[in-house]
Design a protein around this motif. Structure first.
Motif, short mmCIF file in Angstrom:
data_model
loop_
_atom_site.label_atom_id
_atom_site.label_comp_id
_atom_site.label_asym_id
_atom_site.label_seq_id
_atom_site.Cartn_x
_atom_site.Cartn_y
_atom_site.Cartn_z
N VAL A 34 27.80 67.13 133.56
CA VAL A 34 27.30 68.31 134.27
C VAL A 34 25.82 68.09 134.51
O VAL A 34 25.07 67.77 133.57
CB VAL A 34 27.52 69.59 133.46
N ILE A 35 25.38 68.25 135.76
CA ILE A 35 24.00 67.86 136.09
C ILE A 35 23.47 68.73 137.23
O ILE A 35 24.23 69.44 137.90
CB ILE A 35 23.96 66.36 136.47
N ILE A 36 22.16 68.67 137.43
CA ILE A 36 21.47 69.45 138.47
C ILE A 36 20.59 68.52 139.31
O ILE A 36 19.99 67.58 138.78
CB ILE A 36 20.61 70.56 137.82
N LYS A 72 28.30 69.23 139.59
CA LYS A 72 26.90 69.40 139.98
C LYS A 72 26.63 70.88 140.21
O LYS A 72 27.21 71.51 141.08
CB LYS A 72 26.60 68.61 141.26
N ILE A 73 25.72 71.42 139.39
CA ILE A 73 25.37 72.84 139.51
C ILE A 73 24.54 73.05 140.77
O ILE A 73 23.52 72.40 140.97
CB ILE A 73 24.56 73.31 138.29
N ARG A 74 24.97 73.96 141.61
CA ARG A 74 24.15 74.38 142.76
C ARG A 74 23.46 75.71 142.45
O ARG A 74 22.27 75.86 142.68
CB ARG A 74 25.02 74.53 144.01
N VAL A 75 24.21 76.65 141.93
CA VAL A 75 23.67 77.98 141.63
C VAL A 75 23.53 78.12 140.12
O VAL A 75 24.54 78.15 139.40
CB VAL A 75 24.58 79.09 142.20
N PHE A 76 22.30 78.19 139.65
CA PHE A 76 22.05 78.36 138.21
C PHE A 76 21.82 79.82 137.84
O PHE A 76 22.09 80.24 136.72
CB PHE A 76 20.85 77.51 137.80
N LYS A 94 38.41 66.19 128.29
CA LYS A 94 38.41 65.84 126.87
C LYS A 94 36.98 65.81 126.31
O LYS A 94 36.76 66.17 125.16
CB LYS A 94 39.08 64.48 126.67
N ALA A 95 36.02 65.36 127.12
CA ALA A 95 34.64 65.26 126.64
C ALA A 95 33.67 65.45 127.81
O ALA A 95 33.93 64.98 128.92
CB ALA A 95 34.38 63.92 125.96
N ILE A 96 32.56 66.13 127.53
CA ILE A 96 31.57 66.47 128.57
C ILE A 96 30.17 66.19 128.04
O ILE A 96 29.85 66.50 126.89
CB ILE A 96 31.67 67.96 128.97
N ALA A 97 29.34 65.62 128.90
CA ALA A 97 27.92 65.48 128.62
C ALA A 97 27.14 66.36 129.60
O ALA A 97 27.25 66.17 130.81
CB ALA A 97 27.47 64.03 128.75
N VAL A 98 26.41 67.32 129.08
CA VAL A 98 25.55 68.17 129.90
C VAL A 98 24.17 67.54 129.92
O VAL A 98 23.59 67.26 128.88
CB VAL A 98 25.48 69.60 129.35
N MET A 99 23.65 67.32 131.14
CA MET A 99 22.39 66.59 131.31
C MET A 99 21.26 67.57 131.66
O MET A 99 21.32 68.25 132.67
CB MET A 99 22.54 65.56 132.44
N ASP A 100 20.26 67.62 130.79
CA ASP A 100 19.11 68.50 131.00
C ASP A 100 17.87 67.71 131.34
O ASP A 100 17.42 66.88 130.53
CB ASP A 100 18.85 69.33 129.74
N ARG A 101 17.28 67.97 132.50
CA ARG A 101 15.99 67.37 132.84
C ARG A 101 14.86 68.33 132.45
O ARG A 101 13.88 68.53 133.16
CB ARG A 101 15.93 67.03 134.33
N SER A 102 15.06 68.94 131.30
CA SER A 102 14.10 69.90 130.77
C SER A 102 14.35 70.02 129.27
O SER A 102 15.49 70.20 128.86
CB SER A 102 14.27 71.27 131.44
N GLU A 103 13.30 69.92 128.48
CA GLU A 103 13.41 70.06 127.03
C GLU A 103 13.17 71.52 126.66
O GLU A 103 12.09 72.06 126.92
CB GLU A 103 12.41 69.14 126.35
N GLY A 104 14.16 72.16 126.09
CA GLY A 104 14.03 73.58 125.76
C GLY A 104 13.40 73.84 124.41
O GLY A 104 13.10 74.99 124.08
N PHE A 105 13.18 72.79 123.61
CA PHE A 105 12.56 72.90 122.28
C PHE A 105 13.28 73.91 121.39
O PHE A 105 12.67 74.60 120.58
CB PHE A 105 11.07 73.26 122.40
N GLY A 146 19.09 71.52 125.56
CA GLY A 146 18.36 72.08 126.69
C GLY A 146 18.99 73.33 127.25
O GLY A 146 20.09 73.74 126.83
N PRO A 147 18.35 73.96 128.22
CA PRO A 147 18.82 75.24 128.76
C PRO A 147 20.17 75.16 129.49
O PRO A 147 20.99 76.07 129.37
CB PRO A 147 17.70 75.67 129.71
N LEU A 148 20.39 74.09 130.25
CA LEU A 148 21.68 73.96 130.94
C LEU A 148 22.81 73.80 129.93
O LEU A 148 23.90 74.37 130.08
CB LEU A 148 21.65 72.78 131.91
N PHE A 149 22.56 73.03 128.87
CA PHE A 149 23.55 72.84 127.82
C PHE A 149 23.93 74.18 127.19
O PHE A 149 25.12 74.46 126.96
CB PHE A 149 23.00 71.89 126.76
#
Length: 393
Positions: free
Chosen positions: A267-269, A294-298, A314-325, A330-333
């Motif tokens: 899952v990516i943006i 691919k997320i269009r509307v967040f 079975k398995a998903i990797a959510v990709m964040d181009r932002s560190e939510g600390f 991250g926020p998308l995750f």
């Protein structure tokens, strides 16, 4: 009839603004969005638009000017990036709470600390709860198409909210790609004339803008604002359907790529979705069942639809181009994980922080992620949930 051209993402947005011909553009320059108001200023100087160009001393002032003009009944736009959006912070909340359908072109860039001018999503993700609709763009064509649709979405009487259209700094904003433009008259017809629900200049129906809101009313106003965001999802799909009739280009809340029979997915943006698609095509030829969402509307976040689209995996990797600390991802995750809570058979789910400050992401990196997902499937173990991609540990 489509007009074929070669344009950068910033040029594409500026042309969309020219074709829409807003009443007001208020802006302050900041890399990498500076070109957008620069191009529009040339259109103003050449008499190609009727737009009132307001040049101000800061991004806070830019959004303040947008609020004033939109409240007066003028269709208003702006553009910014990174620290510019951060300086608008206070006024972002004001614009959404007053229900002003301002349209903002956000060219995503890392927030300062240390100084960096390259792409990541810290700016828009930091503003994710400010009450703005957020639409993301993989490439220049999508940036152009999304911006035109955004005007209709925000101005819809059921919505009445500001909208930011996001694209990755330099990666799409400055890279030149083939693009299909719409004829000027078709854009004008599609967007239509702006008729404000209420305005400061309507003497027959006087209104107050920005009054003190006591505890007796504040929560009701927030509830109304939330309902506008809830209704935006339906309006986004309706506008996309009409846009497809004009252009033949189809848009939804997200794009599912090779997802139907996939076992592992990402899952990516924004722009990295194109890199992921290339990796998927290669791995599919090798017989591996991989896919992409691919997320269009967040904002509004389409929780139910995303759950339906991902729950068979079975398995998903959510990709964040932002560190939510947050120490857990991250926020998308966080959003995707929450969406999948209702799934009867929840897939294994991990998060990758990637590409911060413009760090390059290649098809090899994406293949590495998919290989990790298949390893999880084979072992039936998630392992470490919160991960970094392509970092020197």
């Amino acid at each position: 009839m489509a007009i074929r051209d070669r344009l950068s993402g910033n040029e594409a947005i500026a042309i969309a603004m020219k074709q829409i011909n807003p009443d007001v553009l208020a802006a302050f320059p900041i890399t990498p969005s500076t070109e957008i108001p620069q191009y529009v200023s040339q259109y103003v100087a050449d008499g190609e638009v009727d737009t009132e160009l307001i040049l101000v001393e800061s991004e806070h002032s830019a959004m303040s000017a947008c609020i004033g003009s939109q409240a007066a009944g003028a269709r208003t736009m702006t553009a910014t990036s990174s620290c510019g959006l951060a300086l608008m912070w206070e006024t972002l909340y004001i614009a959404s709470s007053i229900r002003l359908p301002i349209t903002l072109a956000l060219v995503n860039r890392a927030l300062t600390g240390p100084i960096n001018i390259n792409a990541d999503h810290a700016d828009s993700m930091g503003a994710r709860d400010a009450g703005w609709i957020q639409i993301y763009s993989e490439n220049n064509q999508e940036a152009y198409d999304n911006f035109i649709q955004a005007v209709r979405i925000g101005e819809d009487k059921e919505v009445q909210l500001p909208t930011m259209v996001c694209q990755d700094g330099f990666i799409t904003s400055h890279a030149v790609e083939n693009i299909e433009l719409i004829e000027d008259e078709e854009v004008k017809a599609f967007v239509g004339e702006y008729i404000p629900v209420a305005s400061l200049l309507n003497a027959k129906e006087p209104i107050a803008i920005g009054p003190y809101d006591s505890p007796h009313y504040y929560i009701e106003h927030k509830r109304q604002q939330a309902e506008g965001m809830n209704k935006a999802k339906e309006v986004i799909l309706k506008v996309a359907e009409e846009f497809e009739k004009v252009t033949g280009r189809k848009y939804g809340l997200f794009e599912a790529y090779q997802l139907e029979d996939a076992e592992a997915a990402i899952v990516i943006i924004n722009s990295t979705a194109g890199t992921a698609k290339a990796a998927i095509d290669k791995m599919r030829k090798e017989g591996k069942k991989v896919g992409l969402l691919k997320i269009r509307v967040f904002r509004p976040f389409p929780h139910e639809e995303i759950c339906d689209a991902l729950s068979h995996l079975k398995a998903i990797a959510v990709m964040d181009r932002s560190e939510g600390f947050s120490s857990i991802g991250g926020p998308l995750f966080a959003e995707v994980r929450s969406a999948l809570y209702e799934a009867e058979n929840r897939p294994m789910l991990i998060n990758y922080i990637y590409g911060l400050g413009g760090r390059d992401v290649t098809t090899t990196h994406i293949e590495e992620v998919y290989n990790q997902l298949f390893s999880m499937i084979n072992k039936n173990q998630t392992g470490q949930v919160y991960r970094y991609l392509g970092v020197r540990e």
